[in-house]
Design an enzyme around this catalytic site. Structure first.
Site, mmCIF file in Angstrom:
data_model
loop_
_atom_site.group_PDB
_atom_site.id
_atom_site.type_symbol
_atom_site.label_atom_id
_atom_site.label_comp_id
_atom_site.label_asym_id
_atom_site.label_seq_id
_atom_site.Cartn_x
_atom_site.Cartn_y
_atom_site.Cartn_z
ATOM 1 N N PHE A 194 1.065 -1.170 -0.002
ATOM 2 C CA PHE A 194 -0.247 0.142 0.024
ATOM 3 C C PHE A 194 1.125 0.754 -0.424
ATOM 4 O O PHE A 194 2.277 1.127 0.878
ATOM 5 C CB PHE A 194 -1.308 -0.023 1.504
ATOM 6 C CG PHE A 194 -2.333 0.113 0.652
ATOM 7 C CD1 PHE A 194 -3.098 -0.724 -0.373
ATOM 8 C CD2 PHE A 194 -3.490 0.976 0.871
ATOM 9 C CE1 PHE A 194 -3.640 -1.293 -0.479
ATOM 10 C CE2 PHE A 194 -4.233 1.104 0.726
ATOM 11 C CZ PHE A 194 -4.900 0.052 0.287
ATOM 12 N N GLN A 246 -8.062 15.098 2.911
ATOM 13 C CA GLN A 246 -7.037 14.402 1.356
ATOM 14 C C GLN A 246 -7.764 13.983 0.049
ATOM 15 O O GLN A 246 -9.020 13.754 -0.225
ATOM 16 C CB GLN A 246 -6.869 12.934 2.184
ATOM 17 C CG GLN A 246 -6.305 11.755 0.957
ATOM 18 C CD GLN A 246 -6.377 10.508 2.296
ATOM 19 O OE1 GLN A 246 -6.750 9.646 2.152
ATOM 20 N NE2 GLN A 246 -4.551 10.703 2.409
ATOM 21 N N HIS A 280 -7.881 11.340 -2.946
ATOM 22 C CA HIS A 280 -7.324 10.414 -2.947
ATOM 23 C C HIS A 280 -7.080 10.321 -4.302
ATOM 24 O O HIS A 280 -7.536 11.319 -5.510
ATOM 25 C CB HIS A 280 -9.098 9.353 -3.067
ATOM 26 C CG HIS A 280 -8.621 7.833 -2.866
ATOM 27 N ND1 HIS A 280 -7.861 7.360 -4.170
ATOM 28 C CD2 HIS A 280 -7.892 7.099 -2.091
ATOM 29 C CE1 HIS A 280 -7.432 6.112 -3.937
ATOM 30 N NE2 HIS A 280 -7.474 5.628 -2.394
ATOM 31 N N LEU A 303 -14.635 5.513 -5.845
ATOM 32 C CA LEU A 303 -13.425 5.565 -5.432
ATOM 33 C C LEU A 303 -12.762 4.573 -5.859
ATOM 34 O O LEU A 303 -13.185 3.121 -6.082
ATOM 35 C CB LEU A 303 -13.150 4.924 -3.899
ATOM 36 C CG LEU A 303 -12.505 4.589 -3.398
ATOM 37 C CD1 LEU A 303 -11.112 5.281 -3.096
ATOM 38 C CD2 LEU A 303 -12.149 3.893 -1.478
ATOM 39 N N GLU A 349 -6.649 2.207 -3.433
ATOM 40 C CA GLU A 349 -5.403 2.239 -3.396
ATOM 41 C C GLU A 349 -4.745 0.203 -3.988
ATOM 42 O O GLU A 349 -3.714 0.428 -4.443
ATOM 43 C CB GLU A 349 -4.320 2.530 -2.132
ATOM 44 C CG GLU A 349 -3.257 3.136 -2.066
ATOM 45 C CD GLU A 349 -2.856 4.044 -1.422
ATOM 46 O OE1 GLU A 349 -3.247 4.485 -0.969
ATOM 47 O OE2 GLU A 349 -1.749 3.318 -0.613
ATOM 48 N N ARG A 374 -0.455 9.281 -0.661
ATOM 49 C CA ARG A 374 -1.910 9.935 -1.497
ATOM 50 C C ARG A 374 -1.492 11.389 -2.311
ATOM 51 O O ARG A 374 -2.225 11.769 -3.414
ATOM 52 C CB ARG A 374 -2.942 10.079 -0.477
ATOM 53 C CG ARG A 374 -3.066 8.177 -0.426
ATOM 54 C CD ARG A 374 -4.578 8.053 0.628
ATOM 55 N NE ARG A 374 -4.868 6.728 -0.132
ATOM 56 C CZ ARG A 374 -6.206 6.124 0.559
ATOM 57 N NH1 ARG A 374 -6.992 7.029 1.660
ATOM 58 N NH2 ARG A 374 -6.452 5.202 0.473
ATOM 59 N N HIS A 376 -11.409 12.529 -0.380
ATOM 60 C CA HIS A 376 -11.970 11.328 -0.109
ATOM 61 C C HIS A 376 -12.199 11.191 1.725
ATOM 62 O O HIS A 376 -12.972 10.526 2.049
ATOM 63 C CB HIS A 376 -10.728 10.100 -0.855
ATOM 64 C CG HIS A 376 -10.948 8.725 0.142
ATOM 65 N ND1 HIS A 376 -11.818 8.193 0.172
ATOM 66 C CD2 HIS A 376 -10.094 8.316 1.044
ATOM 67 C CE1 HIS A 376 -11.762 7.017 0.471
ATOM 68 N NE2 HIS A 376 -10.539 7.070 0.699
ATOM 69 N N ARG A 415 -2.820 10.422 5.807
ATOM 70 C CA ARG A 415 -3.100 10.024 6.325
ATOM 71 C C ARG A 415 -2.606 8.617 4.824
ATOM 72 O O ARG A 415 -3.294 8.638 4.053
ATOM 73 C CB ARG A 415 -5.121 9.366 6.902
ATOM 74 C CG ARG A 415 -4.958 7.801 6.788
ATOM 75 C CD ARG A 415 -6.446 7.547 7.135
ATOM 76 N NE ARG A 415 -7.549 8.133 6.115
ATOM 77 C CZ ARG A 415 -8.112 6.917 4.838
ATOM 78 N NH1 ARG A 415 -6.764 5.732 4.940
ATOM 79 N NH2 ARG A 415 -8.715 6.905 3.946
#
Lengths: 303, 563, 393
Positions: free
Chosen positions: B113, B229, B231, B241, B244, B275, B340, B375
């Site tokens: 990730f 954030q 994304h 979405l 990721e 991100r 996001h 984050r």
């Protein structure tokens, strides 16, 4: 056209009139039936419920036999349940080469057969619309079903799941029965049961539920003033016709709804006589469909 | 009148985890949510949950990645707690039934990730949030005798006693319009984020910042609100979405020239940089004319073996097919950065306590702060569970030493009158709720997005202030009591406007670029002046009051941040 | 942009009036969802239209409704597709009504608690841990976890419950969603009570043997959970793995069916019914349960005989396959039934081969000579080829 013909079990058991009527109608439609007399029961989903590989292997055997018929355009069946149960097996066989190889190994060992991916297997209903064509069918009608109010009853296996059965905007196979009725000159009756389940699969497990389903659809069709129903599936026929007296009791209704097999409806319009089509073999006499004194449906046979 | 030791508002992962922990600690518990718990937005978390559970991994490494990801704005003591407790939480989830996917040896499997120095993301295909949420709900059904569920109840107001302690809430039963006071010794807010303040957003329609605004209105300070954030991979068409996890499984990003542009921006981590870094890179490519004509970037998942995609990324296969008409196993899909997550929220300590006694917050509604300026992917599920549990436990302990409060019925009458006022509002040609909401969302997405500057932020603030003035005149159509979603929409709009103003004011205040906040007029990170949190508190009906809070450091000194 | 007529089923329990249809005209692109259409109505025309919704992306399960008579998610159905599908399609009108089999609360909102969640609760929907619980994770095969992920993927939208045809006549039927939920534990190697779970559902008069195999749930499910397939797997686990002979004749029916096909290659219906009731042998029909059943069916049988539909010869000496063909069927049955564990292909796990013929190097000499019966690779390998090449003829 020449087809590898799989009549199924029930059409040679409890609904012999289906087998007979198909045989009578085929020459009129220029279909050459090469009967797969060595092929086995499709399992009706029940064998798969017991052992999926067994159902897949048995049906792969049938497919392999069909692929051996020289010069056949495709395989044809006259039973929605066969269509659905065989289609489900074929989906797995076609999707995965390793699995297919395993199944073929069994076929090889026993009879030297091999199923090759990508069989075309069509119910008579699909064949009528997609291979013969409605225009051609219309042109063959000798005795249009004028004023005959026909309720289509598709049964489950031939309309669901749509993905597996190839039902989409180009192939609205869930409307073909409507189209065929119209092409034969009849009137399509819309009622609640068109796409519902006849209840047959649970007749031994929950008779109450099974007959309630059949009774409800028959009653709905009666309320919609249908003269008869037409089914592409002999199992539906068993619950809707053979069991109709019991189903009627279950829903507290007087029911006398004739239920025709698809080849019978086609045969009548193409000029065949009710007896030739085995319509005397039904539990519910098709009196509302046929005037027995003249053997005429709706309009007289055109010259 | 329901009375419980612990009242939990919101039934996503944080709320359900808090409820189970509080009940486990012996408290009487009520969990209340405006939607059925399994509809909560945690359900949409796709990619997975981080934990340093593999033998070769360490919680320190996980913590460092998180600190670095936060652009050094995260509180390191809280981050240490989260990362240290992560492995046990994963095992707990595994034991209660989460169907984590396995490695070939049958052990828990992981995927890579963004921003992580090891593959430590545990997952259930790409429905990890759903799987955990549903398993927690199974546990709630199992423990139905110790946790009272109030499903489809809408909280309108947090209650305080004369000493300022939080002692419960007023909520409306959505099914019949009945208002009820819920007395509680401790209240845990777990009502999620505020994505609907932006349009488009990956967030569900229910993410309207209710809890953030409710706490703010009774005086709880908000923190890190400027940190929004974006994304990197949201569907161009509608903002949905694309996990990721796709990049974690090996997907690449390309601009319209066919360049794998991340090589320029993050030569080491490439697509798996943080991100904020990836979103900024994409936005730069788009702004400089190297995007596709529709303002997008291509995400190429065809590189991932098809079988693996079908098994592990099924949900985005569906989303691609159903919402973009693209078979992602065969062709690239067009994406762009999209709103996001909100790193900020109600300020809490590591036990979820807000500065208001008796009021806790956990999950996206809260700001501990473990995410700081940005984050990391797969840290949000972890945040909800760790701090949900800690809040639940702490609130249960606290309740032991507190008498059951009693709220006067006058408060109920006040709330009833407020709702009545909305329902009875005459249509005098004012704007519709939906128009105000749309203008708010579009404004925020225009001026408070990946790139910001003083001028745009000032414009945004001006518009938000105007919308705040317009909202109270918006009439609604539904005059009934049963499922009157119209009146709830009007209340939610009020929440969103409060949250929006806090976001804008905080973004105006931070005159540097850090994490998700990039000011084109202050493009550098400025540790000398801005290495602290910005807090926002209510100031009557005027412009919110700004404050600061120190960042808590343990072992990691700020460094230049490269991926 | 295209114009659509959204024909919504309205019901306000406070008005004292019966449900009615109300039409709204909207303009949106055809690939927008029915939910977006309804939200547009709410936003611009009438905010009192009731529908649950949240994520807009088919993951929260809120917006289950019936569109043109079929259950599904409003957010997961394109306006253009909805307007063009069904027998009554006119390219413009889309009817949306609340789901079936559940009480209506308001407009498109139904009471899920009263039906759906009650049934979920009935299947003990939580893991009962195999002891001892390991210190770390349970070590289990990856395939098992992917397998139960199919049922984990259920978003509890209720679409399958809405359209369940068994539940329509038997409201007590445990139903598709709860059965799928049950499989989620039955298929989970960490669960301690697989036997108890399937035994319970097999013996229940309204349990797994109450499913009529109508495929409606498979069709309705927006997430590929295929509840009916899970019911069939529950039956396999109950009957084949645990040998549970249930009081609903489910297992006996299945056994009788398999045995009859093995004995004759074809199904012999006259024997199937009595054996299903009485037991899987020629003597089954003499079992009291079978006798009772035959007695109640007597009028039906008499009519069938009278009409010549069924002949005594047909009943006693059914159609059978030629000897060598029958021998092959029997050999296949014996071989496959011996295989342990059962060879079960789940396309949800394996997916579909990339292209037809992939990995299928050589063509067997006994395969059909022409390619008339073998379709060309279609554009969509997900589709069985029987479906994809019909119009070309």
């Amino acid at each position: 056209m020449k087809v590898a013909y799989w009549p199924g079990c029930v059409s040679r058991g409890f609904t012999p009139e289906l087998h007979g009527s198909m045989a009578a109608v085929a020459p009129l439609l220029d279909i050459e039936l090469v009967e797969l007399d060595r092929a086995n029961c499709c399992g009706a989903g029940v064998i798969a419920e017991h052992n999926q590989e067994l159902a897949d292997t048995l049906n792969a055997r049938t497919f392999a036999l069909a692929q051996q018929v020289q010069g056949a355009d495709l395989m044809m069946n006259i039973c929605s349940t066969c269509q659905g149960a065989q289609g489900e097996c074929q989906e797995r066989l076609d999707a995965n080469a390793d699995y297919r190889a395993q199944i073929n190994e069994t076929l090889q060992e026993t009879e030297g057969l091999t199923y090759e991916q990508g069989l075309t297997n069509k119910n008579f209903l699909w064949l009528l619309v997609e291979e013969i064509g409605l225009e051609k069918l219309k042109a063959m009608v000798k005795r249009p079903l004028t004023n005959l109010r026909v309720g289509p009853f598709y049964g489950c296996y031939i309309v669901r799941p749509t993905d597996r059965l190839g039902i989409d905007a180009e192939h609205p196979r869930d409307q073909y029965l409507h189209w065929v009725i119209e092409a034969l000159g009849g009137t399509v009756i819309d009622y609640a049961g068109v796409y519902k389940c006849c209840g047959f699969p649970v007749i031994t497990m929950n008779k109450d539920v099974s007959l309630k389903q059949a009774g409800t659809h028959l009653a709905d069709a009666t309320d919609a003033e249908a003269d008869c129903l037409v089914v592409p599936c002999p199992l539906c026929h068993l619950n809707l016709d053979l069991q109709q007296p019991l189903a009627a009791k279950k829903v507290n209704r007087e029911l006398a709804m004739p239920v025709l097999h698809l080849p019978q409806l086609v045969g009548l319009a193409l000029g065949l006589e009710p007896k030739q089509l085995g319509m005397n073999k039904h539990v519910v006499k098709p009196t509302s469909v046929i005037d027995w004194t003249t053997s005429v449906v709706g309009a007289p046979v055109a010259a | 009148m329901p009375a419980h030791d612990v009242l939990i508002i919101g039934a996503g992962l944080a709320g359900q985890r808090a409820a189970l922990a509080a009940a486990d600690a012996g408290a009487s518990v009520a969990i209340l949510s405006k939607v059925h718990p399994v509809r909560s937005h945690s359900v949409a978390a796709a990619g997975g949950i981080n934990a340093a559970l593999n033998p070769g991994d360490s919680w320190e490494s996980h913590a460092y990645d998180t600190v670095k990801g936060s652009d050094y704005l995260g509180d390191q003591d809280a981050i240490e707690i989260m990362c240290r407790e992560a492995p046990d939480e994963i095992l707990h989830l595994e034991h209660i039934g989460v169907t984590f996917h396995r490695s070939d040896t049958g052990h828990l499997g992981t995927r890579a990730f963004g921003g992580a120095s090891a593959a430590r993301t545990y997952y259930v295909a790409d429905i990890t949030g759903q799987a955990i949420l549903h398993v927690l709900y199974e546990q709630l059904m199992k423990h139905h005798e110790t946790v009272d569920r109030y499903e489809e109840w809408f909280t309108t107001t947090l209650l305080q006693d004369d000493d300022g302690h939080c002692i419960g809430a007023v909520a409306r039963n959505i099914r019949d319009g009945r208002l009820e006071v819920f007395d509680a010794k401790s209240v845990i807010l777990a009502s999620g984020g505020a994505g609907q303040v932006f349009k488009p957003t990956t967030n569900a329609l229910i993410c309207t910042g209710d809890g953030i605004a409710q706490a703010y209105r009774i005086g709880a300070p908000l923190m890190d609100m400027e940190m929004i954030q974006y994304h990197p991979t949201t569907l161009a068409e509608n903002g949905f979405l694309i996990t990721e996890g796709a990049r974690g499984e090996g997907a690449h990003l390309y601009n319209a020239l066919g360049e794998r542009f991340m090589e320029k921006y993050a030569p080491n981590k490439l697509e798996l940089a943080s991100r904020d870094v990836v979103s900024r890179a994409e936005q730069t490519e788009i702004n400089e004319g190297r995007g596709f004509p529709d303002g997008t970037i291509a995400l190429d998942i065809t590189r991932v073996p098809r079988k693996r995609t079908l098994e592990a990324l099924r949900e985005i296969v569906n989303i691609g097919r159903d919402f973009a008409g693209v078979d992602i196993t065969r062709e690239p899909i067009h994406i762009r950065p999209g709103m996001h997550y909100i790193m900020g929220g109600v300020r809490t300590d590591v036990d979820g306590q807000t500065p208001i006694p008796g009021l806790y917050a956990a999950g996206e509604v809260a700001c501990v702060s473990v995410h700081g300026g940005n984050r990391l992917g797969a840290n949000s599920l972890l945040d909800t569970l760790i701090f949900g549990r800690r809040s639940g436990e702490h609130a249960a302990h606290r309740a032991r030493g507190v008498a059951m409060p009693k709220t006067s019925s006058r408060r109920l009458a006040d709330v009833a009158a407020e709702i009545d006022e909305i329902i009875r509002r005459e249509n005098t040609g004012g704007r519709r709720i939906s128009e105000i909401k749309d203008e708010l969302g579009e404004t925020m997405n225009r001026y408070v997005a990946v790139y910001r500057d003083a001028e745009g932020l000032a414009r945004a603030h001006e518009i938000v202030r105007r919308l705040k003035a317009e909202a109270p005149t918006a009439a609604i159509d539904d005059k009934g009591t049963v499922f009157n979603q119209d009146v709830l929409g009007a209340i939610e709009l009020g929440y969103m406007l409060d949250v929006a103003e806090a976001i804008v004011v905080a973004a105006q205040e931070r005159k540097e670029s850090r994490g998700a906040q990039f000011r084109t007029d202050f493009p550098e990170r400025n540790d000398a002046e801005w290495l602290h949190h910005i807090t926002i508190s209510r100031n009557g009906d005027g412009v919110p009051e700004k404050g600061t809070a120190p960042v808590r450091f343990t072992q990691w000194e700020p460094q230049e941040r490269t991926y | 942009m295209a114009e659509y007529t959204l024909k919504l089923r309205r019901y306000n329990p406070e008005s004292g009036e019966a449900p009615f249809w109300e039409e709204f005209q909207i303009e949106l692109e055809p690939h927008r969802s029915v939910l977006e259409g309804i939200l547009k109505v709410k936003a611009e025309i009438d905010g009192s239209v009731g529908i649950r919704c949240s994520c807009r992306a088919a993951i929260c399960g809120s917006c289950g409704v019936r569109i043109n008579g079929r259950a599904g998610l409003a957010c997961h159905t394109h306006l253009g597709h909805a307007a063009d599908s069904g027998v009554h399609a006119d390219g413009r009108t889309i009817t949306v009504e609340p789901m079936g089999n559940m009480p209506i609360l308001k407009d498109l909102i139904v009471d899920m608690d009263a039906v759906h969640w009650k049934k979920i609760q009935r299947v003990t929907p939580w893991l009962i841990n195999k002891e001892p619980v390991p210190e770390r994770e349970y070590i289990v095969p990856h395939e098992n976890m992917v397998d139960v992920t199919q049922t984990m993927a259920c978003i509890q939208c209720g679409a399958c419950v809405s359209d369940c045809l068994s539940m329509e006549v038997d409201p007590l039927f445990v139903g598709p969603a709860a059965s799928a939920r049950a499989y989620r534990f039955v298929g989970d190697p960490r669960d301690a009570e697989q036997y108890e779970r399937v035994k319970d559902l097999a013996e229940d008069r309204h349990g797994i043997y109450d499913c009529t195999h109508c495929f409606n749930c498979i069709e309705a499910c927006p997430k590929g959970v295929a509840p009916m397939s899970q019911i069939m797997r529950l039956r396999r686990v109950a009957g084949a793995d645990h040998g549970i002979v249930d009081r609903n004749n489910g297992h006996r029916h299945e056994q009788a069916f398999v045995t009859l096909v093995k004995e004759g290659g074809l199904l012999h219906e006259a024997e199937l019914l009595p054996r299903s009731y009485g037991g899987d042998s020629w003597f089954g029909k003499f079992h009291p349960a079978a006798g009772q059943e035959l007695l109640s069916s007597l009028p039906v049988i008499t009519t069938a005989l009278l009409r010549g539909k069924v002949t005594p010869k047909g009943v006693l000496a059914p159609h059978k396959l030629p000897k060598d063909a029958l021998a092959a069927v029997q050999a296949i049955t014996e071989k496959v039934e011996r295989r342990r564990p059962r060879n079960e292909l789940n396309l949800y796990i394996t997916g579909y081969d990339d292209s037809p013929g992939a990995g299928d190097g050589d063509v067997h000499p006994l395969a059909a000579d022409g390619d008339a019966m073998t379709s060309a690779p279609g554009p969509n390998p997900h589709r069985p080829t029987s479906a994809s090449e019909s119009e070309s003829a």
